[in-house]
Scaffold this active site. Structure first.
Site, PDB file in Angstrom:
ATOM      1  N   SER A 139      38.940  80.937  43.920  1.00 49.69           N
ATOM      2  CA  SER A 139      39.985  80.169  43.253  1.00 49.69           C
ATOM      3  C   SER A 139      39.914  78.717  43.716  1.00 49.69           C
ATOM      4  CB  SER A 139      41.358  80.761  43.617  1.00 49.69           C
ATOM      5  OG  SER A 139      42.422  79.917  43.228  1.00 49.69           O
ATOM      6  N   TYR A 152      48.063  83.519  49.274  1.00 58.32           N
ATOM      7  CA  TYR A 152      47.008  83.433  48.276  1.00 58.32           C
ATOM      8  C   TYR A 152      45.900  82.490  48.728  1.00 58.32           C
ATOM      9  CZ  TYR A 152      44.924  83.575  43.627  1.00 58.32           C
ATOM     10  OH  TYR A 152      44.065  83.768  42.575  1.00 58.32           O
TER      11      TYR A 152
END
Length: 298
Positions: A139, A152
């Site tokens: 990501s 995250y």
């Protein structure tokens, strides 16, 4: 160098929805045979039936080594080989760290980081035989930190580092390892995060172009093309490649004056909503929590 996917067996985890589902569709159109892995049997079955061409699905939790090894063995027996594995399964939670749900926080680390490790452990033996390709979906969160995304960001930074290290270990054996990077993309996970007004507000304060949501289809098309090339780095949005050259400066910018200023401004609103952010976001997060609940009862 591009390599045809025609007839190749591709395993995709987290394939019931979002990036995983769309990627499976695009790879099937390129002639690949798909093995879908996830937690939602009915949804996985629908996706597999929509692909045709002998696509099949397996229900397994990526954090469960025994289940993933069993799925790997059954997929190998079913198709005869495994050429590509996409470690895509992921969940998310958000909010200030001290107000975060410890259970949800740990689940993000377990699924996104340790689940990817388990996926590699289960499928690498088959990839060594086929001299295949492992793509780890990371990501933008692996490149730059962001407030209220501690779990995250930590998990995606971890899997990026894991994949880079693994590439050095297995490259001489013919296995290629890639890392896929996505910014905010229109998935259930992102839409679920945006249901939180403050999360949505803080995301809008990120610098352009990281402050917008990008359409799913072209992002996944880039990932599918990267798999064909067996690329070491795959960028779902064009500008992410350029972030690599400035990533060393980003922690100071996001974690410094910019991030601290916006957090200071939002502090009263966070205080007023303390204790309201619990669990994982999006429909995928709901499915993961339901599976965990069922597992604990059983």
């Amino acid at each position: 160098m591009s390599q045809s996917l025609n007839g190749q067996v591709v395993v995709v985890t987290g394939a019931a929805r979002g990036v995983g589902e769309m990627l499976a569709r695009k790879l099937a159109r390129r002639g690949a045979k798909l093995a879908l892995v996830g937690l939602e049997p009915d949804q996985l079955k629908l996706v597999a039936e929509g692909l045709g061409g002998g696509a099949a699905h397996w229900v397994a939790d990526v954090t469960d080594l025994a289940a993933m090894q069993r799925a790997a063995a059954e997929i190998l027996e079913h198709f005869g080989r495994i050429d590509v594995v996409v470690a895509n399964a992921g969940v998310a939670t958000g909010g200030p760290f001290l107000d975060s749900d410890p259970v949800a926080f740990e689940r993000v680390i377990n699924v996104n980081l340790l689940g990817s490790v388990t996926t590699a452990r289960a499928f690498l033996p088959a990839l060594l035989t086929s001299r295949g390709y492992l793509l780890q979906i990371a990501s933008l969160a692996a490149i730059t930190p962001a407030p209220m995304m501690t779990a995250y960001c930590a998990s995606k930074a971890g899997v990026e580092s894991f994949a880079h290290s693994l590439r050095a270990e297995v490259g001489h054996k013919g296995v290629k390892v890639g890392v896929g990077y996505l910014s905010w993309t229109d998935t259930d996970m992102v839409r679920g995060a945006d249901e939180d007004e403050l999360m949505r507000h803080m995301r809008a304060k990120l610098p352009w172009p990281a402050n917008r949501t990008y359409p799913l289809e072209p992002a996944v098309e880039r990932i599918a093309a990267g798999i064909e090339r067996r690329s070491p780095h795959v960028y779902a949005q064009w500008w992410l490649r350029g972030m690599q050259s400035v990533r060393g400066y980003l922690p100071s910018v996001i974690g410094g004056a910019l991030g601290q200023r916006e957090m200071r401004r939002a502090e009263p609103r966070f205080a007023a909503t303390a204790g309201t952010r619990r669990g994982l976001v999006g429909r995928g997060g709901e499915a993961d929590e339901a599976a965990q609940s069922s597992r604990s009862v059983g």
